[in-house]
Design a protein around this motif. Sequence first.
Motif, short mmCIF file in Angstrom:
data_model
loop_
_atom_site.label_atom_id
_atom_site.label_comp_id
_atom_site.label_asym_id
_atom_site.label_seq_id
_atom_site.Cartn_x
_atom_site.Cartn_y
_atom_site.Cartn_z
N ARG A 63 -2.89 64.12 16.55
CA ARG A 63 -1.93 65.12 16.04
C ARG A 63 -0.64 64.44 15.60
N LYS A 64 -0.25 63.38 16.29
CA LYS A 64 0.97 62.65 15.94
C LYS A 64 0.76 61.74 14.74
N LYS A 65 -0.40 61.03 14.69
CA LYS A 65 -0.61 59.99 13.68
C LYS A 65 -1.23 60.49 12.38
N ALA A 66 -2.16 61.45 12.46
CA ALA A 66 -2.88 61.89 11.25
C ALA A 66 -3.25 63.36 11.38
N PRO A 67 -2.25 64.26 11.36
CA PRO A 67 -2.53 65.67 11.64
C PRO A 67 -3.24 66.42 10.53
N GLY A 68 -3.18 65.91 9.29
CA GLY A 68 -3.71 66.68 8.18
C GLY A 68 -2.78 67.83 7.83
N PHE A 69 -3.32 68.90 7.26
CA PHE A 69 -2.51 70.04 6.85
C PHE A 69 -1.90 70.71 8.07
N VAL A 70 -0.57 70.93 8.01
CA VAL A 70 0.15 71.61 9.10
C VAL A 70 0.79 72.88 8.54
N PRO A 71 0.44 74.05 9.04
CA PRO A 71 1.08 75.29 8.59
C PRO A 71 2.60 75.23 8.77
N GLU A 72 3.31 75.88 7.85
CA GLU A 72 4.78 75.80 7.86
C GLU A 72 5.38 76.29 9.18
N ALA A 73 4.86 77.38 9.70
CA ALA A 73 5.41 77.94 10.94
C ALA A 73 5.27 76.95 12.10
N GLU A 74 4.13 76.27 12.15
CA GLU A 74 3.94 75.30 13.22
C GLU A 74 4.86 74.11 13.05
N GLN A 75 5.03 73.66 11.79
CA GLN A 75 5.90 72.51 11.55
C GLN A 75 7.35 72.83 11.91
#
Length: 451
Positions: A429-441
């Motif tokens: 999750r830290k190194k290569a999370p892929g697509f991250v929803p805006e709310a989570e980011q």
Amino acid sequence: MSTSQTDIDQTQAKLGPIWLQPGVSKSHCLALFFGSFFTIGILTVVSAATTYILWENLNIPSSEWGTITGNLAFWTEITQILLFGAIGVAADKVGRRPIYVAGMLAFALGYGLYPFAESLEQLTLFRVIYAAGLACSTGMLATVAADYPQNAIRGKMIAIIGVLNGLGVVTLNAVYGRLPSIFVDAGVDSVTAGRYALFVVVGICLLVALVLRLGLKPGAPVSHEESKSSIELARAGFKQAKNPRIALAYASAFVARSDVVILGTFLMAWGVSTGQAMGLTVAEATQKGTIIFVITQSSALVFSPIIGFFMDKVNRITGVTFCMFLGGIGFTLPALIDNPLESAAIPIFIVMGIGQISAFLGGTILIGQEAPKSERGSVVGMFNVFGAVGILVATGIGGRMFDQIGPAAPFVLIGMANFLLVFAGLYVRKKAPGFVPEAEQRLVNKVFGSR
């Protein structure tokens, strides 16, 4: 192949909340749903059938069941490890439908022969035939479930599949658990009753094979011109492991598939052996053992939509990590159980079901997102190989732990493995999370500071 979880092509077909990929019709999806209801249920019947045959047909004492069921599971997983890669390549070359149908036919043959075993050697041989069906059918269920939905609603699709899996498991095991008693009450001897019960399962396998043959989308997933060679496809599963998210999915399969089989194999044996120690008949003990298995699957059934909705709303590495955490909790709690047939154990079985389905669905959703379309069968095949190796290790060790330490020991072993994978998930999750929803980011930035 991490893609957006927000973009939907609304020009394509839609079935309920599920937006489908180009070329996939509602009838194709309905056939998949039909197969989903029966496939995992058919798979899990073998646990109760094995316990019944060991006791009634072969007259083997319950003190030896843990080792024997572990050995049978060992040969089941060896068969799958040998077949999954070839099955994945074949599915990418000739299509999913013929492989899925062949799996159901092999299931039918295996179950038809199973109650005629006169020795452990014969039982093992018939279990290998069953295992071939398992490899084909479960491999294609996972692959087709990844093929049909658009990525934005993949979690909902897999949740529906999970609900249907759970309904099928509960229904088939509840029905099968009662069939021997019904036939005995009708006047046949217990061995014949066990055979008649499995003949019903054979009929179900044949019906499912027919529906899949008529209903699933035909053909290969890509055109002949786009199709890769068999050698390229065989290498694809290894090559794609360079993607950290696929590597995490493989690791989740190693652990989560063990969750499912440990639950099905040793929970039933625990319940039936306890019933035997309480003086119940073979049919009564099988029914009692089936009830506690059905409780876990019922809780999994209820929780599946929640996990599907959750996985569509968060980054899928975040989701998988949380799912494995739930699996860890669920599988360590059986250490607190003294008698699995007492009502006090029911809350623990409910949490076990939640943990099992969470770990299972999390990895399945992730691999469906990340596996490239042209290599999906091969990548999902490798995902299943990792699952089979995990089952092989867990059942081999778990069977001996069941006999020598106690019936809760295999569950605790798998619980600890789930917790270990949580740390791997945090790293990816830290190194290569892929697509991250805006709310989570935004939440991550608020808690940990913006990058």
